[in-house]
Design a protein around this motif. Structure first.
Motif, PDB file in Angstrom:
ATOM      1  N   LYS A 151       0.854  -1.191   0.000  1.00 17.78           N
ATOM      2  CA  LYS A 151       0.000   0.000   0.000  1.00 17.78           C
ATOM      3  C   LYS A 151       0.887   1.236   0.000  1.00 17.78           C
ATOM      4  CE  LYS A 151      -0.941  -0.642   4.980  1.00 17.78           C
ATOM      5  NZ  LYS A 151      -2.019  -0.768   5.985  1.00 17.78           N
ATOM      6  N   LEU A 152       0.371   2.275  -0.633  1.00 21.46           N
ATOM      7  CA  LEU A 152       1.138   3.510  -0.834  1.00 21.46           C
ATOM      8  C   LEU A 152       0.289   4.686  -0.385  1.00 21.46           C
ATOM      9  CD1 LEU A 152       3.825   4.619  -2.099  1.00 21.46           C
ATOM     10  CD2 LEU A 152       2.522   4.937  -4.221  1.00 21.46           C
ATOM     11  N   ALA A 153       0.921   5.640   0.274  1.00 20.06           N
ATOM     12  CA  ALA A 153       0.209   6.812   0.788  1.00 20.06           C
ATOM     13  C   ALA A 153      -0.313   7.676  -0.346  1.00 20.06           C
ATOM     14  CB  ALA A 153       1.121   7.627   1.693  1.00 20.06           C
ATOM     15  N   SER A 154      -1.525   8.174  -0.191  1.00 17.40           N
ATOM     16  CA  SER A 154      -2.132   9.005  -1.229  1.00 17.40           C
ATOM     17  C   SER A 154      -1.492  10.384  -1.301  1.00 17.40           C
ATOM     18  CB  SER A 154      -3.634   9.156  -0.970  1.00 17.40           C
ATOM     19  OG  SER A 154      -3.870   9.822   0.269  1.00 17.40           O
ATOM     20  N   HIS A 155      -0.865  10.846  -0.212  1.00 20.03           N
ATOM     21  CA  HIS A 155      -0.299  12.186  -0.153  1.00 20.03           C
ATOM     22  C   HIS A 155       1.166  12.140   0.291  1.00 20.03           C
ATOM     23  CE1 HIS A 155      -4.497  13.256  -0.415  1.00 20.03           C
ATOM     24  NE2 HIS A 155      -4.205  14.547  -0.435  1.00 20.03           N
ATOM     25  N   LEU A 156       1.876  13.182  -0.055  1.00 19.15           N
ATOM     26  CA  LEU A 156       3.257  13.341   0.380  1.00 19.15           C
ATOM     27  C   LEU A 156       3.316  13.624   1.875  1.00 19.15           C
ATOM     28  CD1 LEU A 156       4.331  15.686  -2.556  1.00 19.15           C
ATOM     29  CD2 LEU A 156       5.210  13.366  -2.190  1.00 19.15           C
ATOM     30  N   VAL A 157       4.432  13.274   2.489  1.00 18.41           N
ATOM     31  CA  VAL A 157       4.675  13.622   3.888  1.00 18.41           C
ATOM     32  C   VAL A 157       4.785  15.140   4.006  1.00 18.41           C
ATOM     33  CG1 VAL A 157       6.352  13.471   5.774  1.00 18.41           C
ATOM     34  CG2 VAL A 157       5.778  11.429   4.422  1.00 18.41           C
ATOM     35  N   THR A 158       4.133  15.701   5.002  1.00 20.35           N
ATOM     36  CA  THR A 158       4.085  17.153   5.171  1.00 20.35           C
ATOM     37  C   THR A 158       5.085  17.636   6.227  1.00 20.35           C
ATOM     38  OG1 THR A 158       2.300  16.900   6.779  1.00 20.35           O
ATOM     39  CG2 THR A 158       1.665  17.283   4.485  1.00 20.35           C
TER      40      THR A 158
ATOM     41  N   GLU B 150       6.078   3.686  -9.870  1.00 18.74           N
ATOM     42  CA  GLU B 150       5.659   3.865 -11.256  1.00 18.74           C
ATOM     43  C   GLU B 150       4.289   3.250 -11.506  1.00 18.74           C
ATOM     44  OE1 GLU B 150       7.101   2.526 -15.703  1.00 18.74           O
ATOM     45  OE2 GLU B 150       8.661   3.138 -14.276  1.00 18.74           O
ATOM     46  N   THR B 151       4.032   2.099 -10.916  1.00 19.36           N
ATOM     47  CA  THR B 151       2.730   1.462 -11.060  1.00 19.36           C
ATOM     48  C   THR B 151       1.628   2.361 -10.522  1.00 19.36           C
ATOM     49  OG1 THR B 151       3.740  -0.726 -10.864  1.00 19.36           O
ATOM     50  CG2 THR B 151       1.377  -0.577 -10.434  1.00 19.36           C
ATOM     51  N   ALA B 152       1.873   2.995  -9.382  1.00 14.33           N
ATOM     52  CA  ALA B 152       0.883   3.908  -8.806  1.00 14.33           C
ATOM     53  C   ALA B 152       0.747   5.182  -9.637  1.00 14.33           C
ATOM     54  CB  ALA B 152       1.284   4.247  -7.375  1.00 14.33           C
ATOM     55  N   ALA B 153       1.879   5.727 -10.081  1.00 18.57           N
ATOM     56  CA  ALA B 153       1.872   7.010 -10.790  1.00 18.57           C
ATOM     57  C   ALA B 153       1.150   6.930 -12.126  1.00 18.57           C
ATOM     58  CB  ALA B 153       3.303   7.498 -10.994  1.00 18.57           C
ATOM     59  N   ARG B 154       1.117   5.760 -12.717  1.00 20.61           N
ATOM     60  CA  ARG B 154       0.419   5.595 -13.994  1.00 20.61           C
ATOM     61  C   ARG B 154      -1.093   5.785 -13.849  1.00 20.61           C
ATOM     62  NH1 ARG B 154       3.489   3.540 -18.170  1.00 20.61           N
ATOM     63  NH2 ARG B 154       5.516   2.598 -17.614  1.00 20.61           N
ATOM     64  N   MET B 155      -1.580   5.779 -12.627  1.00 20.96           N
ATOM     65  CA  MET B 155      -3.009   5.984 -12.394  1.00 20.96           C
ATOM     66  C   MET B 155      -3.417   7.439 -12.521  1.00 20.96           C
ATOM     67  SD  MET B 155      -3.473   3.462  -9.083  1.00 20.96           S
ATOM     68  CE  MET B 155      -5.225   3.823  -8.952  1.00 20.96           C
TER      69      MET B 155
ATOM     70  N   ILE C 155       1.659  13.358  -7.224  1.00 16.51           N
ATOM     71  CA  ILE C 155       2.621  12.301  -7.564  1.00 16.51           C
ATOM     72  C   ILE C 155       3.460  12.707  -8.772  1.00 16.51           C
ATOM     73  CG2 ILE C 155       1.222  10.875  -9.152  1.00 16.51           C
ATOM     74  CD1 ILE C 155       2.257   8.455  -7.305  1.00 16.51           C
ATOM     75  N   HIS C 156       2.989  13.702  -9.518  1.00 11.52           N
ATOM     76  CA  HIS C 156       3.772  14.310 -10.595  1.00 11.52           C
ATOM     77  C   HIS C 156       4.038  15.761 -10.225  1.00 11.52           C
ATOM     78  CE1 HIS C 156       2.945  10.766 -12.975  1.00 11.52           C
ATOM     79  NE2 HIS C 156       1.653  10.963 -12.878  1.00 11.52           N
TER      80      HIS C 156
ATOM     81  N   TYR D 167       9.505  16.023 -18.626  1.00 11.56           N
ATOM     82  CA  TYR D 167       9.186  14.971 -17.652  1.00 11.56           C
ATOM     83  C   TYR D 167       8.326  13.869 -18.270  1.00 11.56           C
ATOM     84  CZ  TYR D 167       6.795  12.716 -13.759  1.00 11.56           C
ATOM     85  OH  TYR D 167       6.275  11.784 -12.900  1.00 11.56           O
ATOM     86  N   ARG D 168       8.526  12.659 -17.754  1.00  8.91           N
ATOM     87  CA  ARG D 168       7.702  11.491 -18.068  1.00  8.91           C
ATOM     88  C   ARG D 168       7.502  10.669 -16.801  1.00  8.91           C
ATOM     89  NH1 ARG D 168      11.431  12.653 -21.047  1.00  8.91           N
ATOM     90  NH2 ARG D 168      12.945  11.383 -19.939  1.00  8.91           N
ATOM     91  N   CYS D 169       6.453   9.886 -16.787  1.00  5.82           N
ATOM     92  CA  CYS D 169       6.182   9.017 -15.638  1.00  5.82           C
ATOM     93  C   CYS D 169       7.320   8.036 -15.404  1.00  5.82           C
ATOM     94  CB  CYS D 169       4.868   8.270 -15.873  1.00  5.82           C
ATOM     95  SG  CYS D 169       4.357   7.204 -14.529  1.00  5.82           S
ATOM     96  N   THR D 170       8.049   7.686 -16.463  1.00  5.00           N
ATOM     97  CA  THR D 170       9.132   6.703 -16.361  1.00  5.00           C
ATOM     98  C   THR D 170      10.484   7.340 -16.032  1.00  5.00           C
ATOM     99  OG1 THR D 170       9.452   6.884 -18.755  1.00  5.00           O
ATOM    100  CG2 THR D 170       8.026   5.106 -17.960  1.00  5.00           C
ATOM    101  N   TYR D 171      10.534   8.653 -15.885  1.00  2.00           N
ATOM    102  CA  TYR D 171      11.790   9.385 -15.670  1.00  2.00           C
ATOM    103  C   TYR D 171      12.463   8.906 -14.378  1.00  2.00           C
ATOM    104  CZ  TYR D 171      14.867  13.472 -16.125  1.00  2.00           C
ATOM    105  OH  TYR D 171      15.948  14.291 -16.296  1.00  2.00           O
ATOM    106  N   ARG D 172      13.735   8.552 -14.488  1.00  3.84           N
ATOM    107  CA  ARG D 172      14.501   8.082 -13.326  1.00  3.84           C
ATOM    108  C   ARG D 172      15.580   9.109 -12.983  1.00  3.84           C
ATOM    109  NH1 ARG D 172      17.186   2.678 -14.585  1.00  3.84           N
ATOM    110  NH2 ARG D 172      16.923   2.159 -12.379  1.00  3.84           N
TER     111      ARG D 172
END
Length: 429
Positions: free
Chosen positions: A224-231, A319-324, A352-353, A403-408
């Motif tokens: 599971k992955l957090a929906s938001h960034l740490v604040t 990346e799997t999450a970001a593609r959503m 996420i982007h 930028y791209r979703c796959t950018y490393r």
């Protein structure tokens, strides 16, 4: 498609690339407009470079990989620039060490801008004068050079902020930008185990760097992955709970550098009485608690995640999450050059982007089927595939068109002058 149709398509592609080339060259110079002459030589750490060096190096790149290769009888603007403004390409000869770039009071700023104009005009003059087989490879090289310069736009702003922070009067690069809003409470998004595709296919026609290829399958266990960034306020809780003083949260190397550098908070934070302040490109401002935390190292991100009973995601989980989510968010084009509140609609994952690069636990290495960039650029990425970790997602100073979703992205675990933040993950048991 007939011959005339192919010719038209080629002309359109060339025209679009030239337009982007000119826009990127202009943007780099626009980013320097707020600087005083004295700022152009400023550098304060071994990680940073002076603005003048970035301006010249991005022209050196074009000169060496395009003009020297494709323009017959090309004469360099000044031959000694090959030594001064080479970054790390050993096959092109010796170069000035990075920690010596601050000695370059000459060439002057004016001469560097003349160099830029000379190179830009030289590249434009080449187009249309080459044989078709040369033109094709030259345009591919130009696309790489454009993206290379966009990388340096982000580095330029990172380095300016780092240098201005060391100045006791904390100069403003831009006028203060006031951000208002609220951050929703973070939720867990669940992913079940299975095979996923990551990366860019080799046959993809869109631009990508060599380290994003080849697309391949990886197995992900349920997570599971957090929906938001740490604040910021979440990170303050870690600080106030003794997070920087409890070795159980830290990797051994992280603890050593934290002790050596006397870290007690993220880079750019300072406390006055009970109030936290933070350095921005608009100078020192009160820390907004509900904004995403930024400028933390991999070691700090790992320590925070462990303190929370969590971990950092792998780059493949990320990346799997970001593609959503569609690629939209806070990028350089917004002109708000420090993290702000989420303004985009999202289905599952906020910010996420853009906004901040997100640390992953993945070490930086080659994908299966990796082939280095050709055209004399094999040193571009491959030589750094050791002892660094991958960050994903872009930041508020990353050009969106770059930028791209796959950018490393990748940095050493102790570095934190880049816009680096945290999104936490957990194993699903």
């Amino acid at each position: 498609m007939g011959t005339s149709g192919l010719e038209h398509q080629r002309n359109v592609q060339i025209s679009q690339l030239i337009t982007k080339f000119m826009m990127v060259r202009k943007k780099t110079e626009q980013l320097c407009l707020p600087l005083a002459d004295d700022d152009f030589l400023l550098t304060v750490t071994e990680d940073t470079s002076p603005p003048k060096w970035h301006l010249a190096h991005t022209s050196w790149f074009l000169e060496n990989f395009i003009l020297n290769k494709y323009k017959k009888g090309y004469e360099a603007f000044r031959p000694e620039f090959n030594f001064l403004f080479n970054s790390y390409y050993k096959h092109l000869g010796s170069y000035l060490p990075k920690n010596r770039r601050g000695v370059l009071s000459r060439p002057t700023v004016d001469e560097v801008f003349q160099y830029r104009s000379f190179v830009t005009e030289g590249v434009l003059g080449l187009i249309g004068s080459l044989r078709s087989e040369e033109e094709g490879s030259m345009m591919k090289m130009l696309e790489i050079a454009i993206n290379h310069e966009q990388q340096h736009q982000e580095l330029l702003l990172m380095d300016i902020k780092r240098s201005f922070f060391e100045n006791p009067i904390r100069p403003h690069y831009q006028n203060e930008v006031f951000v208002t809003g609220e951050t929703e409470e973070s939720q867990w998004r669940v992913f079940h185990s299975g095979l996923v595709k990551v990366g860019i296919p080799k046959e993809s026609r869109g631009f990508s760097f060599d380290n994003e290829k080849d697309q391949h399958k990886v197995w992900l266990e349920s997570f599971k992955l957090a929906s938001h960034l740490v604040t910021n306020d979440e990170y303050i809780s870690f600080i106030e709970d003794g997070g920087y003083d409890n070795s159980r949260h830290w990797l051994a190397d992280g603890w050593e550098i934290k002790e050596k550098e006397k870290w007690q908070n993220p880079l750019y934070w300072e406390k006055s009485g009970k109030t936290w302040w933070v350095m921005t490109l608009s100078g020192m401002v009160p820390l907004v608690l509900s904004l995403p935390v930024a400028h933390v190292s991999y070691y700090e991100a790992m320590a925070f995640a462990k303190w929370k009973g969590c971990r950092l995601p792998t780059e493949f989980e990320w990346e799997t999450a970001a593609r959503m989510e569609p690629v939209k968010g806070q990028f350089l084009e917004t002109s708000i050059m420090d993290p702000e509140f989420s303004t985009e609609d999202h289905q599952a994952f906020s910010q996420i982007h853009g906004t901040v690069w997100e640390w992953t636990q993945s070490s930086y290495h080659a994908y299966p089927g990796f082939n280095p960039i050709q055209y004399g650029l094999s040193e571009y990425n491959e030589k750094f595939m050791c002892n660094q970790f991958v960050l994903r997602g872009g930041s508020c100073i990353t050009p969106e068109s770059h930028y791209r979703c796959t950018y490393r992205n990748f940095y050493y675990p102790h570095q934190r002058w880049m816009y680096s933040g945290i999104r936490i993950a957990q194993d699903l048991i």
